[in-house]
Design an enzyme around this catalytic site. Structure first.
Site, PDB file in Angstrom:
ATOM      1  N   ASN A  10      15.256  81.000-146.766  1.00  0.00           N
ATOM      2  CA  ASN A  10      14.131  80.698-147.623  1.00  0.00           C
ATOM      3  C   ASN A  10      13.338  79.602-146.611  1.00  0.00           C
ATOM      4  O   ASN A  10      13.466  78.448-146.933  1.00  0.00           O
ATOM      5  CB  ASN A  10      14.421  80.213-148.809  1.00  0.00           C
ATOM      6  CG  ASN A  10      13.087  79.773-149.737  1.00  0.00           C
ATOM      7  OD1 ASN A  10      12.046  80.156-149.382  1.00  0.00           O
ATOM      8  ND2 ASN A  10      13.509  79.288-150.934  1.00  0.00           N
ATOM      9  N   LYS A  12      10.347  78.465-147.521  1.00  0.00           N
ATOM     10  CA  LYS A  12       9.349  77.973-148.386  1.00  0.00           C
ATOM     11  C   LYS A  12       7.934  77.876-147.611  1.00  0.00           C
ATOM     12  O   LYS A  12       7.484  78.938-146.726  1.00  0.00           O
ATOM     13  CB  LYS A  12       9.756  76.713-148.885  1.00  0.00           C
ATOM     14  CG  LYS A  12      11.381  76.754-149.096  1.00  0.00           C
ATOM     15  CD  LYS A  12      11.650  75.644-149.845  1.00  0.00           C
ATOM     16  CE  LYS A  12      13.348  75.622-150.518  1.00  0.00           C
ATOM     17  NZ  LYS A  12      13.916  74.512-151.144  1.00  0.00           N
ATOM     18  N   HIS A 100      12.426  81.157-158.015  1.00  0.00           N
ATOM     19  CA  HIS A 100      12.918  80.049-157.256  1.00  0.00           C
ATOM     20  C   HIS A 100      12.561  78.786-158.477  1.00  0.00           C
ATOM     21  O   HIS A 100      11.669  78.725-159.153  1.00  0.00           O
ATOM     22  CB  HIS A 100      12.326  79.843-156.260  1.00  0.00           C
ATOM     23  CG  HIS A 100      12.796  78.954-155.341  1.00  0.00           C
ATOM     24  ND1 HIS A 100      12.676  77.378-155.364  1.00  0.00           N
ATOM     25  CD2 HIS A 100      13.867  78.720-154.497  1.00  0.00           C
ATOM     26  CE1 HIS A 100      13.387  76.764-154.707  1.00  0.00           C
ATOM     27  NE2 HIS A 100      14.215  77.591-154.042  1.00  0.00           N
ATOM     28  N   GLU A 102      11.510  76.120-157.700  1.00  0.00           N
ATOM     29  CA  GLU A 102      10.179  75.464-157.419  1.00  0.00           C
ATOM     30  C   GLU A 102       9.050  76.306-158.032  1.00  0.00           C
ATOM     31  O   GLU A 102       8.081  75.669-158.595  1.00  0.00           O
ATOM     32  CB  GLU A 102      10.105  75.223-155.844  1.00  0.00           C
ATOM     33  CG  GLU A 102      10.972  74.207-155.332  1.00  0.00           C
ATOM     34  CD  GLU A 102      11.332  74.284-153.979  1.00  0.00           C
ATOM     35  OE1 GLU A 102      10.590  75.185-153.270  1.00  0.00           O
ATOM     36  OE2 GLU A 102      12.178  73.752-153.402  1.00  0.00           O
ATOM     37  N   GLU A 172      21.369  78.133-157.699  1.00  0.00           N
ATOM     38  CA  GLU A 172      20.944  76.842-156.973  1.00  0.00           C
ATOM     39  C   GLU A 172      20.661  75.692-158.084  1.00  0.00           C
ATOM     40  O   GLU A 172      19.715  75.746-158.753  1.00  0.00           O
ATOM     41  CB  GLU A 172      19.518  77.394-156.325  1.00  0.00           C
ATOM     42  CG  GLU A 172      19.905  78.602-155.247  1.00  0.00           C
ATOM     43  CD  GLU A 172      18.414  78.536-154.253  1.00  0.00           C
ATOM     44  OE1 GLU A 172      18.659  78.480-153.217  1.00  0.00           O
ATOM     45  OE2 GLU A 172      17.161  78.268-154.859  1.00  0.00           O
ATOM     46  N   GLY A 178      17.390  70.574-151.292  1.00  0.00           N
ATOM     47  CA  GLY A 178      16.663  69.594-150.585  1.00  0.00           C
ATOM     48  C   GLY A 178      16.963  68.135-150.498  1.00  0.00           C
ATOM     49  O   GLY A 178      16.217  67.496-150.041  1.00  0.00           O
ATOM     50  N   SER A 218      21.145  72.870-150.210  1.00  0.00           N
ATOM     51  CA  SER A 218      21.602  72.060-148.947  1.00  0.00           C
ATOM     52  C   SER A 218      22.751  72.580-148.373  1.00  0.00           C
ATOM     53  O   SER A 218      23.853  71.890-148.162  1.00  0.00           O
ATOM     54  CB  SER A 218      22.064  70.429-149.606  1.00  0.00           C
ATOM     55  OG  SER A 218      21.004  70.113-150.001  1.00  0.00           O
TER      56      SER A 218
END
Ligand code: PGA
Length: 256
Positions: A10, A12, A100, A102, A172, A178, A218
């Protein structure tokens, strides 16, 4: 049932077209034709990079697929700024990431919206990588499994077993994305097992046993081994470590 691992990158909002061509060529240069026997690979770059990335992978005759990071649930119309399933399908995408964290946190994506996107993808013969995961507050409250499994139920509401079978769920934990703070292998396994149990309730054991559940947050060359030996972890959704060919290739090779 033995499930073939899936490593999904991904990217991003990283890499212009020029940068995407360089990175895909670097990955392609290290490609081994034995890889597809052991692992499926997909990269999910920004929309503008999809066609160039696909062109590089096809030109080099690699079996690396491309997928989108998001998609809209309607096929066409007055939806300024959105991208439809037929548009990514024509590029040759096999899938899209959906929901996701985000997108849920920064762009107001709801469980209902996620469900619409999943339905639009499977109706067109593509698969969804459905992201689910809890915040640190939910984990500290001790309600992780309930929260995550409710997200799974909502994402697949009204989807039948035949359509679900190609789909993927990515667990996730938001606190691990991250941050360099990975879930322990035991934490990842426990939630991935709960997700599979939910899929089994919805679609039956046989379908659930065939569906892939990924871990994301991560994941890197240092922790991939201990995560991948978990019985219910079938691969990774990889952000940071997919942005360098060397680390992405190491993650692929961990599945061989
Ligand atoms: P990360 O991102 O690997 O950089 O933590 C994973 C993701 O958000 O999909």
């Amino acid at each position: 049932m033995a499930r073939k691992p899936l490593m999904a990158g991904n990217w991003k909002m990283n890499n212009t077209i020029g940068e995407a061509v360089v990175l895909t060529q670097e990955i392609s240069n290290q490609y081994e034709k034995e890889w597809p026997e052991s692992v499926d690979i997909v990269i999910c770059p920004p929309f503008v990079d999809l066609k160039p990335a696909k062109t590089v992978f096809d030109f080099d005759k690699t079996k690396i697929a491309v997928g989108a990071q998001n998609v809209y649930g309607e096929p066409a119309g007055a939806f300024t700024g959105e991208i439809s399933v037929p548009m990514i399908k024509e590029i040759g995408c096999t899938c899209s990431i959906v929901g996701h964290s985000e997108r849920r946190e920064l762009f107001g994506e709801t469980n209902e919206g996620v469900n619409k996107k999943v339905k639009a993808l499977v109706a067109a013969g593509l698969y969804a990588i459905v992201c689910v995961g809890e915040s640190l507050a939910v984990r500290e409250e001790g309600t992780t499994d309930e929260y995550v499994c409710a997200q799974v139920r909502a994402a697949f509401a009204g989807v039948d077993a035949r359509e679900a079978t190609t789909c993927v769920v990515a667990y996730e934990p938001i606190w691990a994305i991250g941050t360099g703070r990975t879930a322990t292998p035991e934490q990842a396994e426990a939630v991935c097992a709960a997700i599979r149990a939910t899929l089994s309730e919805m679609f039956g054991e046989e379908v659930a046993e065939g569906m892939r559940v990924l871990y994301g947050g991560s994941m890197n060359p240092g922790n991939v081994g201990e995560l991948m030996v978990q019985p219910n972890v079938d691969g990774g959704l990889i952000g940071g470590a997919s942005l360098k060919a060397a680390s992405f290739v190491q993650l692929i090779e961990a599945c061989l």
